[in-house]
Design an enzyme around this catalytic site. Structure first.
Site, mmCIF file in Angstrom:
data_model
loop_
_atom_site.group_PDB
_atom_site.id
_atom_site.type_symbol
_atom_site.label_atom_id
_atom_site.label_comp_id
_atom_site.label_asym_id
_atom_site.label_seq_id
_atom_site.Cartn_x
_atom_site.Cartn_y
_atom_site.Cartn_z
ATOM 1 C CG ASP A 97 2.700 -2.867 8.450
ATOM 2 O OD1 ASP A 97 3.470 -3.419 7.490
ATOM 3 O OD2 ASP A 97 1.471 -2.929 8.620
ATOM 4 N NE ARG A 153 5.630 -2.429 3.230
ATOM 5 C CZ ARG A 153 4.889 -2.694 4.162
ATOM 6 N NH1 ARG A 153 4.520 -1.844 5.293
ATOM 7 N NH2 ARG A 153 4.572 -4.000 4.342
HETATM 8 C C1 LIG Z 1 2.598 -1.238 0.600
HETATM 9 C C2 LIG Z 1 2.575 0.005 1.452
HETATM 10 C C3 LIG Z 1 2.802 -0.518 2.718
HETATM 11 C C4 LIG Z 1 2.798 0.927 3.438
HETATM 12 N N1 LIG Z 1 3.118 0.673 4.969
HETATM 13 C C5 LIG Z 1 3.170 1.696 5.640
HETATM 14 C C6 LIG Z 1 3.668 1.757 6.978
HETATM 15 O O1 LIG Z 1 3.937 0.420 7.506
HETATM 16 N N2 LIG Z 1 3.797 2.810 7.978
HETATM 17 C C7 LIG Z 1 3.368 3.959 7.343
HETATM 18 O O2 LIG Z 1 3.526 4.906 8.011
HETATM 19 N N3 LIG Z 1 2.903 4.112 5.942
HETATM 20 C C8 LIG Z 1 3.016 2.931 5.325
HETATM 21 N N4 LIG Z 1 2.269 3.236 4.124
HETATM 22 C C9 LIG Z 1 1.916 4.406 3.601
HETATM 23 C C10 LIG Z 1 2.677 5.508 3.100
HETATM 24 O O3 LIG Z 1 3.508 5.836 3.981
HETATM 25 C C11 LIG Z 1 2.007 6.509 2.414
HETATM 26 O O4 LIG Z 1 1.172 7.381 3.422
HETATM 27 C C12 LIG Z 1 1.056 6.170 1.030
HETATM 28 O O5 LIG Z 1 1.735 5.198 0.255
HETATM 29 C C13 LIG Z 1 0.943 7.526 0.177
HETATM 30 O O6 LIG Z 1 2.124 7.815 -0.119
HETATM 31 P P1 LIG Z 1 2.703 7.966 -1.830
HETATM 32 O O7 LIG Z 1 4.037 7.595 -1.625
HETATM 33 O O8 LIG Z 1 1.943 7.063 -2.594
HETATM 34 O O9 LIG Z 1 2.569 9.393 -2.345
HETATM 35 P P2 LIG Z 1 1.063 10.260 -2.380
HETATM 36 O O10 LIG Z 1 2.001 11.617 -2.741
HETATM 37 O O11 LIG Z 1 0.469 10.400 -1.029
HETATM 38 O O12 LIG Z 1 0.294 9.675 -3.479
HETATM 39 C C14 LIG Z 1 0.770 9.766 -4.842
HETATM 40 C C15 LIG Z 1 -0.460 9.455 -5.849
HETATM 41 O O13 LIG Z 1 -0.933 8.068 -5.392
HETATM 42 C C16 LIG Z 1 -2.341 8.076 -5.278
HETATM 43 N N5 LIG Z 1 -3.017 7.720 -3.750
HETATM 44 C C17 LIG Z 1 -2.184 7.719 -2.822
HETATM 45 N N6 LIG Z 1 -2.737 7.476 -1.798
HETATM 46 C C18 LIG Z 1 -4.103 7.162 -2.342
HETATM 47 C C19 LIG Z 1 -5.339 6.757 -1.747
HETATM 48 N N7 LIG Z 1 -5.386 6.279 -0.444
HETATM 49 N N8 LIG Z 1 -6.330 6.462 -2.542
HETATM 50 C C20 LIG Z 1 -6.387 6.674 -4.000
HETATM 51 N N9 LIG Z 1 -5.223 7.018 -4.496
HETATM 52 C C21 LIG Z 1 -4.234 7.304 -3.940
HETATM 53 C C22 LIG Z 1 -2.748 9.369 -5.715
HETATM 54 O O14 LIG Z 1 -2.917 9.433 -7.214
HETATM 55 C C23 LIG Z 1 -1.627 10.500 -5.418
HETATM 56 O O15 LIG Z 1 -1.694 11.609 -6.145
HETATM 57 C C24 LIG Z 1 2.261 2.216 3.056
HETATM 58 C C25 LIG Z 1 2.230 2.215 1.713
HETATM 59 C C26 LIG Z 1 2.255 1.325 0.864
HETATM 60 C C27 LIG Z 1 2.062 1.451 -0.479
#
Ligand SMILES: Cc1cc2nc3c(=O)[nH]c(=O)nc-3n(C[C@H](O)[C@H](O)[C@H](O)COP(=O)(O)OP(=O)(O)OC[C@H]3O[C@@H](n4cnc5c(N)ncnc54)[C@H](O)[C@@H]3O)c2cc1C
Length: 306
Positions: free
Chosen positions: A125, A175
């Site tokens: 990560d 990722r």
């Molecule tokens: C498998 C995975 C691994 C990850 N690993 C890392 C990592 O190693 N380092 C790092 O910095 N970040 C990591 N992240 C987090 C990532 O950086 C984002 O902060 C997170 O995925 C939200 O971004 P988004 O692209 O979904 O867009 P967003 O615009 O944040 O979300 C899009 C939509 O998804 C839904 N949504 C998003 N988050 C939530 C929530 N918590 N609860 C409910 N609904 C939600 C909402 O409907 C939102 O409108 C990871 C995410 C995933 C999916």
């Protein structure tokens, strides 16, 4: 974000742990490995793969980091024993990165070697910007030696396109996510649309370079753009996967699986669930308001509700 939501997010650290736990349980498989195994069994039944995250925050002594390694070794054994379609995701600060970089690298080597014996992949990560150089350095040192390692790049970081450029020529597996930590403008793109733009540009570059892409997002705009890029580059089904967090966007997850895409769910478990849950709740103030309501219900003696 509305004023009320902002206020809720700002006061989250003051919310009692029981209330955070009540609502955040959707993001965490449980406190034990057995609970994680059950959740993964169900996900595999739905056609989703999984990656296990043993929840742990930054540690400042070797004993705690070594305990973290042991937990991962047990998780790897459990995946094999229960024949789960899963791998593991590790956080370097919970494996001693802040203690000593060489010590941390040796811990990663132990986990990746154990996984390799079962043909299993290990994802490192990405944490905040103070750890980016060290994380990539450990990845670049161990990847040629072991091969079953991948890393994470964050679309909000200004350096990310250059980090893609520096990936190994063969076998890189990245990722791509937006990034979850709060970073200064000098290090990170700030606008919502700007980060989306850099996500698409980075994914395009990864696919052009032949990097295996783990597309980690719940943002339908980005899922749509990714599907178009996959078609444009004619990426075979086994050269990419979508990834989502446990408890988030179950509907989109099912749609993508039904359309024939491979999808992996990030399954965190462990006693250290509280800081992880707070980060998730900060991302979604709508859920955070449920936490507030649960607190008020408890305070005023009403039954909690979803
Ligand atoms: C498998 C995975 C691994 C990850 N690993 C890392 C990592 O190693 N380092 C790092 O910095 N970040 C990591 N992240 C987090 C990532 O950086 C984002 O902060 C997170 O995925 C939200 O971004 P988004 O692209 O979904 O867009 P967003 O615009 O944040 O979300 C899009 C939509 O998804 C839904 N949504 C998003 N988050 C939530 C929530 N918590 N609860 C409910 N609904 C939600 C909402 O409907 C939102 O409108 C990871 C995410 C995933 C999916």
């Amino acid at each position: 974000m509305g004023l009320f939501s902002r206020a809720v997010v700002a006061t989250l650290p003051l919310v009692p742990k029981f209330a955070v736990g009540k609502v955040a349980s959707r993001y965490v498989a449980g406190e034990t490995l057995e609970e994680a195994v059950e959740v993964i069994r169900r996900l595999n039944g739905e056609g989703a793969m999984a990656t296990i995250d043993v929840l742990g925050e930054s540690v400042d002594d070797r004993t705690k980091a070594e305990a973290g390694v042991e937990e991962y070794l047990q998780a790897i054994e459990a995946i094999v024993e229960h024949r789960l379609d899963a791998n593991v995701s590790i956080k370097l600060t919970s494996l001693g990165l802040d203690v000593d970089q060489d010590f941390c690298r040796d811990n990663v080597r132990r986990i990746a070697t154990a996984a390799k014996a079962h043909d299993m992949f290990v994802r490192i990560d990405m944490e905040d910007r103070t750890t980016t150089d060290a994380t990539l350095a450990i990845y670049h040192q161990l990847f040629p030696e072991l091969g079953n390692l991948g890393v994470v790049l964050q679309a909000y970081m200004r350096r990310t396109l250059a980090d893609v450029e520096a990936l190994p020529d063969e076998g890189a597996n990245v990722r791509l996510c937006k990034g979850i930590y709060i970073e200064p403008r000098a290090a990170a793109w700030k606008g919502y649309e700007t980060v989306r733009h850099n996500f698409v540009a980075t994914l395009d570059k990864m696919l052009t370079q032949g990097v295996y892409a783990a597309i980690a997002t719940h943002d339908e705009f980005l899922v749509c753009a990714a599907v178009a890029l996959i078609e444009k580059h004619r990426v075979p089904r086994d050269r990419y996967e979508f990834q989502m967090l446990l408890g988030v966007e179950r509907q989109l997850r099912r749609i993508l699986i039904a359309e024939g895409h491979r999808l992996r769910v990030y399954v965190p478990y462990g006693a250290d669930w509280y800081p992880y849950s707070i980060r998730r709740l900060r991302e979604n103030p709508e859920v955070a308001t449920h936490v507030m309501r649960a607190t008020l219900d408890r305070t005023f003696g009403r039954n909690g509700h979803e």
